[in-house]
Design a protein around this motif. Structure first.
Motif, PDB file in Angstrom:
ATOM      1  N   HIS A  34       0.858  -1.193   0.000  1.00  0.00           N
ATOM      2  CA  HIS A  34       0.000   0.000   0.000  1.00  0.00           C
ATOM      3  C   HIS A  34       0.891   1.239   0.000  1.00  0.00           C
ATOM      4  CE1 HIS A  34       0.668  -1.492   4.073  1.00  0.00           C
ATOM      5  NE2 HIS A  34       0.588  -0.246   4.512  1.00  0.00           N
ATOM      6  N   LYS A  35       1.517   1.435  -1.138  1.00  0.00           N
ATOM      7  CA  LYS A  35       2.588   2.435  -1.230  1.00  0.00           C
ATOM      8  C   LYS A  35       2.149   3.857  -0.922  1.00  0.00           C
ATOM      9  CE  LYS A  35       5.742   0.039  -4.293  1.00  0.00           C
ATOM     10  NZ  LYS A  35       6.088  -0.184  -5.687  1.00  0.00           N
ATOM     11  N   CYS A  36       0.940   4.226  -1.268  1.00  0.00           N
ATOM     12  CA  CYS A  36       0.525   5.626  -1.030  1.00  0.00           C
ATOM     13  C   CYS A  36      -0.202   5.772   0.298  1.00  0.00           C
ATOM     14  CB  CYS A  36      -0.316   6.145  -2.186  1.00  0.00           C
ATOM     15  SG  CYS A  36      -2.001   5.512  -2.195  1.00  0.00           S
ATOM     16  N   ASP A  37      -0.240   4.698   1.070  1.00  0.00           N
ATOM     17  CA  ASP A  37      -0.885   4.741   2.384  1.00  0.00           C
ATOM     18  C   ASP A  37      -2.348   5.148   2.343  1.00  0.00           C
ATOM     19  OD1 ASP A  37       0.331   3.697   4.545  1.00  0.00           O
ATOM     20  OD2 ASP A  37       1.615   5.437   4.904  1.00  0.00           O
ATOM     21  N   GLY A  38      -3.060   4.638   1.351  1.00  0.00           N
ATOM     22  CA  GLY A  38      -4.510   4.816   1.355  1.00  0.00           C
ATOM     23  C   GLY A  38      -5.031   6.068   0.691  1.00  0.00           C
ATOM     24  N   ALA A  40      -5.460   6.413  -2.632  1.00  0.00           N
ATOM     25  CA  ALA A  40      -6.018   6.054  -3.949  1.00  0.00           C
ATOM     26  C   ALA A  40      -5.148   6.533  -5.095  1.00  0.00           C
ATOM     27  CB  ALA A  40      -7.441   6.605  -4.123  1.00  0.00           C
ATOM     28  N   SER A  41      -3.838   6.663  -4.851  1.00  0.00           N
ATOM     29  CA  SER A  41      -2.994   7.173  -5.933  1.00  0.00           C
ATOM     30  C   SER A  41      -1.948   6.193  -6.436  1.00  0.00           C
ATOM     31  CB  SER A  41      -2.313   8.480  -5.499  1.00  0.00           C
ATOM     32  OG  SER A  41      -1.478   8.256  -4.403  1.00  0.00           O
ATOM     33  N   CYS A  42      -1.747   5.050  -5.760  1.00  0.00           N
ATOM     34  CA  CYS A  42      -0.691   4.144  -6.241  1.00  0.00           C
ATOM     35  C   CYS A  42      -1.249   2.887  -6.902  1.00  0.00           C
ATOM     36  CB  CYS A  42       0.233   3.751  -5.090  1.00  0.00           C
ATOM     37  SG  CYS A  42      -0.518   2.642  -3.886  1.00  0.00           S
ATOM     38  N   GLY A  43      -2.372   2.396  -6.460  1.00  0.00           N
ATOM     39  CA  GLY A  43      -2.967   1.201  -7.047  1.00  0.00           C
ATOM     40  C   GLY A  43      -2.361  -0.104  -6.566  1.00  0.00           C
ATOM     41  N   THR A  44      -1.378  -0.054  -5.675  1.00  0.00           N
ATOM     42  CA  THR A  44      -0.728  -1.301  -5.253  1.00  0.00           C
ATOM     43  C   THR A  44      -1.606  -2.149  -4.337  1.00  0.00           C
ATOM     44  OG1 THR A  44       0.366  -0.110  -3.456  1.00  0.00           O
ATOM     45  CG2 THR A  44       1.627  -0.424  -5.484  1.00  0.00           C
ATOM     46  N   CYS A  45      -2.669  -1.584  -3.807  1.00  0.00           N
ATOM     47  CA  CYS A  45      -3.548  -2.340  -2.904  1.00  0.00           C
ATOM     48  C   CYS A  45      -4.710  -2.988  -3.663  1.00  0.00           C
ATOM     49  CB  CYS A  45      -4.085  -1.438  -1.799  1.00  0.00           C
ATOM     50  SG  CYS A  45      -5.174  -0.152  -2.439  1.00  0.00           S
ATOM     51  N   LEU A  79      -9.768  -1.068  -4.914  1.00  0.00           N
ATOM     52  CA  LEU A  79      -8.588  -0.660  -4.162  1.00  0.00           C
ATOM     53  C   LEU A  79      -8.929  -0.898  -2.695  1.00  0.00           C
ATOM     54  CD1 LEU A  79      -7.612   2.663  -5.967  1.00  0.00           C
ATOM     55  CD2 LEU A  79      -6.674   0.370  -6.313  1.00  0.00           C
ATOM     56  N   CYS A  81      -7.720   0.071  -0.053  1.00  0.00           N
ATOM     57  CA  CYS A  81      -7.669   1.227   0.862  1.00  0.00           C
ATOM     58  C   CYS A  81      -8.911   2.094   0.739  1.00  0.00           C
ATOM     59  CB  CYS A  81      -6.423   2.060   0.604  1.00  0.00           C
ATOM     60  SG  CYS A  81      -6.430   2.942  -0.968  1.00  0.00           S
TER      61      CYS A  81
HETATM   62  S1  FES Z   1      -2.685   2.207  -0.926  1.00  0.00           S
HETATM   63 FE1  FES Z   1      -2.333   3.358  -2.730  1.00  0.00          FE
HETATM   64  S2  FES Z   1      -4.178   3.127  -3.823  1.00  0.00           S
HETATM   65 FE2  FES Z   1      -4.534   2.020  -2.005  1.00  0.00          FE
END
Ligand code: FES
Length: 102
Positions: A34-38, A40-45, A79, A81
């Motif tokens: 969860h690279k952007c910590d929730g 909604a900007s990285c998509g890793t989650c 996502l 997050c």
């Molecule tokens: S943690 Fe980055 S989009 Fe969910």
């Protein structure tokens, strides 16, 4: 409270109303990037919701835009997050074995 089943491990955990899938998955000691910590900007989650989609909050604009820009996205994609537990419906999520985010 919803019963959340996490695939592929099959682990189950109680998820309180208002909790994000990400928080519930991490609370179950599962690994989910969860690279952007929730935000909604990285998509890793990115996860697939296999069952209980109606028991989750609707997809908001930010989440929709992020999903639109990703590969490997389908009708079950969320996502983690951004998806919040709403009520009591059992939910089954599948953690993806690849990083489909940015
Ligand atoms: S943690 Fe980055 S989009 Fe969910």
């Amino acid at each position: 409270m919803s019963l959340l089943t996490i695939l592929p491990s099959g682990k189950t955990v109680d998820a309180a109303e208002g909790m994000t899938l990400l928080a519930a998955i991490l609370a179950a000691d599962e690994t989910l990037t969860h690279k952007c910590d929730g935000k909604a900007s990285c998509g890793t989650c990115h996860v697939f919701v296999q069952e209980g989609r109606k028991g989750l909050s609707r997809i908001a604009r930010e989440e929709n835009e992020r999903l639109d820009a990703m590969v490997g996205v389908g009708s079950k994609s969320r996502l983690a997050c951004q998806a919040k537990v709403l009520g009591t419906e059992p939910i089954k999520v599948e953690l993806l074995g690849f990083g489909s985010g940015f």
